[in-house]
Design a protein around this motif. Structure first.
Motif, PDB file in Angstrom:
ATOM      1  N   TRP A  35       0.806  -1.212   0.000  1.00  0.00           N
ATOM      2  CA  TRP A  35       0.000   0.000   0.000  1.00  0.00           C
ATOM      3  C   TRP A  35       0.842   1.266   0.000  1.00  0.00           C
ATOM      4  O   TRP A  35       0.311   2.361  -0.001  1.00  0.00           O
ATOM      5  CB  TRP A  35      -0.932  -0.018   1.212  1.00  0.00           C
ATOM      6  N   TYR A  36       2.177   1.121   0.000  1.00  0.00           N
ATOM      7  CA  TYR A  36       3.045   2.295  -0.030  1.00  0.00           C
ATOM      8  C   TYR A  36       2.889   3.025  -1.347  1.00  0.00           C
ATOM      9  O   TYR A  36       2.800   2.423  -2.408  1.00  0.00           O
ATOM     10  CB  TYR A  36       4.510   1.907   0.140  1.00  0.00           C
ATOM     11  N   VAL A  37       2.877   4.344  -1.246  1.00  0.00           N
ATOM     12  CA  VAL A  37       2.842   5.182  -2.440  1.00  0.00           C
ATOM     13  C   VAL A  37       4.167   5.922  -2.491  1.00  0.00           C
ATOM     14  O   VAL A  37       4.354   6.932  -1.813  1.00  0.00           O
ATOM     15  CB  VAL A  37       1.658   6.167  -2.409  1.00  0.00           C
ATOM     16  N   ASN A  38       5.101   5.355  -3.222  1.00  0.00           N
ATOM     17  CA  ASN A  38       6.365   6.027  -3.488  1.00  0.00           C
ATOM     18  C   ASN A  38       6.750   5.728  -4.935  1.00  0.00           C
ATOM     19  O   ASN A  38       6.133   4.902  -5.591  1.00  0.00           O
ATOM     20  CB  ASN A  38       7.459   5.622  -2.494  1.00  0.00           C
ATOM     21  N   ARG A  39       7.763   6.406  -5.398  1.00  0.00           N
ATOM     22  CA  ARG A  39       8.125   6.313  -6.812  1.00  0.00           C
ATOM     23  C   ARG A  39       8.476   4.891  -7.226  1.00  0.00           C
ATOM     24  O   ARG A  39       7.998   4.391  -8.248  1.00  0.00           O
ATOM     25  CB  ARG A  39       9.299   7.252  -7.117  1.00  0.00           C
ATOM     26  N   LYS A  40       9.290   4.210  -6.450  1.00  0.00           N
ATOM     27  CA  LYS A  40       9.712   2.862  -6.832  1.00  0.00           C
ATOM     28  C   LYS A  40       8.533   1.895  -6.863  1.00  0.00           C
ATOM     29  O   LYS A  40       8.392   1.104  -7.791  1.00  0.00           O
ATOM     30  CB  LYS A  40      10.781   2.357  -5.867  1.00  0.00           C
ATOM     31  N   SER A  41       7.695   1.954  -5.845  1.00  0.00           N
ATOM     32  CA  SER A  41       6.560   1.031  -5.773  1.00  0.00           C
ATOM     33  C   SER A  41       5.558   1.275  -6.896  1.00  0.00           C
ATOM     34  O   SER A  41       5.073   0.329  -7.519  1.00  0.00           O
ATOM     35  CB  SER A  41       5.873   1.160  -4.413  1.00  0.00           C
ATOM     36  N   ILE A  42       5.260   2.535  -7.154  1.00  0.00           N
ATOM     37  CA  ILE A  42       4.276   2.864  -8.195  1.00  0.00           C
ATOM     38  C   ILE A  42       4.821   2.521  -9.579  1.00  0.00           C
ATOM     39  O   ILE A  42       4.108   1.962 -10.420  1.00  0.00           O
ATOM     40  CB  ILE A  42       3.871   4.351  -8.111  1.00  0.00           C
ATOM     41  N   CYS A  43       6.083   2.815  -9.836  1.00  0.00           N
ATOM     42  CA  CYS A  43       6.664   2.508 -11.152  1.00  0.00           C
ATOM     43  C   CYS A  43       6.684   1.006 -11.417  1.00  0.00           C
ATOM     44  O   CYS A  43       6.347   0.553 -12.512  1.00  0.00           O
ATOM     45  CB  CYS A  43       8.059   3.092 -11.260  1.00  0.00           C
ATOM     46  N   LYS A  44       7.071   0.230 -10.417  1.00  0.00           N
ATOM     47  CA  LYS A  44       7.062  -1.227 -10.588  1.00  0.00           C
ATOM     48  C   LYS A  44       5.636  -1.748 -10.738  1.00  0.00           C
ATOM     49  O   LYS A  44       5.384  -2.673 -11.517  1.00  0.00           O
ATOM     50  CB  LYS A  44       7.745  -1.904  -9.401  1.00  0.00           C
ATOM     51  N   ALA A  45       4.694  -1.155 -10.001  1.00  0.00           N
ATOM     52  CA  ALA A  45       3.292  -1.564 -10.119  1.00  0.00           C
ATOM     53  C   ALA A  45       2.757  -1.269 -11.518  1.00  0.00           C
ATOM     54  O   ALA A  45       2.005  -2.072 -12.087  1.00  0.00           O
ATOM     55  CB  ALA A  45       2.445  -0.853  -9.063  1.00  0.00           C
ATOM     56  N   ILE A  46       3.145  -0.144 -12.071  1.00  0.00           N
ATOM     57  CA  ILE A  46       2.718   0.200 -13.428  1.00  0.00           C
ATOM     58  C   ILE A  46       3.321  -0.784 -14.426  1.00  0.00           C
ATOM     59  O   ILE A  46       2.644  -1.219 -15.367  1.00  0.00           O
ATOM     60  CB  ILE A  46       3.071   1.662 -13.751  1.00  0.00           C
ATOM     61  N   PHE A  47       4.566  -1.177 -14.224  1.00  0.00           N
ATOM     62  CA  PHE A  47       5.189  -2.148 -15.111  1.00  0.00           C
ATOM     63  C   PHE A  47       4.440  -3.484 -15.066  1.00  0.00           C
ATOM     64  O   PHE A  47       4.059  -4.026 -16.109  1.00  0.00           O
ATOM     65  CB  PHE A  47       6.666  -2.359 -14.732  1.00  0.00           C
ATOM     66  N   ILE A  48       4.222  -4.017 -13.865  1.00  0.00           N
ATOM     67  CA  ILE A  48       3.552  -5.323 -13.714  1.00  0.00           C
ATOM     68  C   ILE A  48       2.120  -5.254 -14.224  1.00  0.00           C
ATOM     69  O   ILE A  48       1.658  -6.132 -14.968  1.00  0.00           O
ATOM     70  CB  ILE A  48       3.579  -5.787 -12.239  1.00  0.00           C
ATOM     71  N   GLY A  49       1.372  -4.221 -13.837  1.00  0.00           N
ATOM     72  CA  GLY A  49      -0.016  -4.092 -14.268  1.00  0.00           C
ATOM     73  C   GLY A  49      -0.152  -3.942 -15.767  1.00  0.00           C
ATOM     74  O   GLY A  49      -1.041  -4.524 -16.390  1.00  0.00           O
ATOM     75  N   THR A  50       0.748  -3.171 -16.377  1.00  0.00           N
ATOM     76  CA  THR A  50       0.705  -2.982 -17.829  1.00  0.00           C
ATOM     77  C   THR A  50       1.062  -4.270 -18.557  1.00  0.00           C
ATOM     78  O   THR A  50       0.400  -4.646 -19.526  1.00  0.00           O
ATOM     79  CB  THR A  50       1.657  -1.854 -18.258  1.00  0.00           C
ATOM     80  N   PHE A  51       2.116  -4.938 -18.091  1.00  0.00           N
ATOM     81  CA  PHE A  51       2.542  -6.165 -18.770  1.00  0.00           C
ATOM     82  C   PHE A  51       1.421  -7.200 -18.774  1.00  0.00           C
ATOM     83  O   PHE A  51       1.029  -7.700 -19.828  1.00  0.00           O
ATOM     84  CB  PHE A  51       3.797  -6.741 -18.111  1.00  0.00           C
ATOM     85  N   PHE A  52       0.880  -7.525 -17.613  1.00  0.00           N
ATOM     86  CA  PHE A  52      -0.173  -8.538 -17.558  1.00  0.00           C
ATOM     87  C   PHE A  52      -1.508  -8.000 -18.065  1.00  0.00           C
ATOM     88  O   PHE A  52      -2.333  -8.755 -18.572  1.00  0.00           O
ATOM     89  CB  PHE A  52      -0.325  -9.094 -16.143  1.00  0.00           C
ATOM     90  N   GLY A  53      -1.732  -6.689 -17.936  1.00  0.00           N
ATOM     91  CA  GLY A  53      -2.981  -6.097 -18.402  1.00  0.00           C
ATOM     92  C   GLY A  53      -3.118  -6.108 -19.915  1.00  0.00           C
ATOM     93  O   GLY A  53      -4.222  -6.138 -20.446  1.00  0.00           O
ATOM     94  N   LEU A  54      -1.996  -6.068 -20.620  1.00  0.00           N
ATOM     95  CA  LEU A  54      -2.045  -6.087 -22.087  1.00  0.00           C
ATOM     96  C   LEU A  54      -2.090  -7.489 -22.663  1.00  0.00           C
ATOM     97  O   LEU A  54      -2.329  -7.655 -23.858  1.00  0.00           O
ATOM     98  CB  LEU A  54      -0.850  -5.331 -22.667  1.00  0.00           C
ATOM     99  N   LEU A  55      -1.829  -8.486 -21.856  1.00  0.00           N
ATOM    100  CA  LEU A  55      -1.915  -9.862 -22.343  1.00  0.00           C
ATOM    101  C   LEU A  55      -3.354 -10.355 -22.166  1.00  0.00           C
ATOM    102  O   LEU A  55      -3.828 -10.460 -21.040  1.00  0.00           O
ATOM    103  CB  LEU A  55      -0.954 -10.769 -21.570  1.00  0.00           C
ATOM    104  N   PRO A  56      -4.046 -10.634 -23.256  1.00  0.00           N
ATOM    105  CA  PRO A  56      -5.439 -11.088 -23.132  1.00  0.00           C
ATOM    106  C   PRO A  56      -5.500 -12.566 -22.732  1.00  0.00           C
ATOM    107  O   PRO A  56      -5.878 -13.427 -23.517  1.00  0.00           O
ATOM    108  CB  PRO A  56      -6.027 -10.829 -24.517  1.00  0.00           C
ATOM    109  N   ILE A  57      -5.082 -12.834 -21.520  1.00  0.00           N
ATOM    110  CA  ILE A  57      -5.104 -14.200 -21.001  1.00  0.00           C
ATOM    111  C   ILE A  57      -6.168 -14.285 -19.918  1.00  0.00           C
ATOM    112  O   ILE A  57      -6.468 -13.289 -19.268  1.00  0.00           O
ATOM    113  CB  ILE A  57      -3.720 -14.604 -20.427  1.00  0.00           C
ATOM    114  N   PRO A  58      -6.756 -15.449 -19.721  1.00  0.00           N
ATOM    115  CA  PRO A  58      -7.754 -15.570 -18.666  1.00  0.00           C
ATOM    116  C   PRO A  58      -7.125 -15.351 -17.293  1.00  0.00           C
ATOM    117  O   PRO A  58      -5.988 -15.750 -17.052  1.00  0.00           O
ATOM    118  CB  PRO A  58      -8.272 -16.999 -18.810  1.00  0.00           C
ATOM    119  N   PHE A  59      -7.863 -14.719 -16.434  1.00  0.00           N
ATOM    120  CA  PHE A  59      -7.471 -14.522 -15.036  1.00  0.00           C
ATOM    121  C   PHE A  59      -6.158 -13.749 -14.898  1.00  0.00           C
ATOM    122  O   PHE A  59      -5.344 -14.059 -14.035  1.00  0.00           O
ATOM    123  CB  PHE A  59      -7.374 -15.865 -14.293  1.00  0.00           C
ATOM    124  N   HIS A  60      -5.960 -12.740 -15.732  1.00  0.00           N
ATOM    125  CA  HIS A  60      -4.709 -11.994 -15.625  1.00  0.00           C
ATOM    126  C   HIS A  60      -4.606 -11.227 -14.312  1.00  0.00           C
ATOM    127  O   HIS A  60      -3.515 -10.912 -13.862  1.00  0.00           O
ATOM    128  CB  HIS A  60      -4.468 -11.089 -16.841  1.00  0.00           C
TER     129      HIS A  60
END
Length: 182
Positions: A35-60
């Protein structure tokens, strides 16, 4: 400034932990690092969310949660990016992924005759209850293109988020510096 905006927008840990899907993961979702909101955490979260969010796989979303729990990065931001692939964005995502795959494998884009041939194979496979032949060469091209598309987009958004966050911090420092009495 960005940090305060994100903290006001993000749901509370209790609210997210009470969701049905989150109960599968037990008390792991109550970890304060998620739940931390800092630059490193948010940037990594954006990377992970974008990577899996763009893959049209079930239960991403499950893959996103597992990656977030493993890396201990911001959970709500990653889960919000799971909505990148939705009925409105799916066709462009698939088209761009297929286009990238054709460039990697150096083949021509799919034409109407090839599409009708694949549709005929799928219909024949369904009519024969799973017996028959389906040409998976197009799936190989599509999946390779989708993985490259997701990876490149995630890297670009990671870098853009890093730069925007730093710019925002520098701007707020300069405002405070200029507001100080001499």
């Amino acid at each position: 400034m960005v940090k305060q905006l994100l903290q006001s927008w993000l749901p509370s840990p209790e609210r997210v932990s009470s969701m049905k899907m989150m109960k599968l993961f037990g008390k792991h979702t109550a970890n304060p690092l998620l739940w931390y909101v800092n630059r490193k955490s948010i940037c990594k979260a954006i990377f992970i969310g974008t990577f899996f969010g763009l893959l049209p796989i079930p239960f991403h979303s499950i893959f996103i949660i597992l990656a977030v729990l493993l890396l201990e990065i911001n959970l709500p931001v990653s889960l919000a990016l799971a909505w990148l692939s939705n009925p409105f964005t799916l066709v462009p995502i698939l088209y761009i992924g297929f286009w990238i795959g054709t460039k990697i494998f150096q083949v021509h884009m799919i034409d109407q005759a090839m599409l009708m041939g694949v549709m005929h194979q799928i219909v024949n496979w369904i009519e024969n209850f799973g017996h028959g032949h389906i040409d998976f060469s197009l799936a190989k091209i599509l999946m390779t293109g989708l993985i490259v598309e997701a990876l490149v987009t995630a890297i670009v958004l990671y870098i853009v988020t890093q730069l925007l966050w730093r710019w925002s911090v520098l701007r707020s420092w300069n405002r405070r510096k200029n507001q100080r009495p001499l």
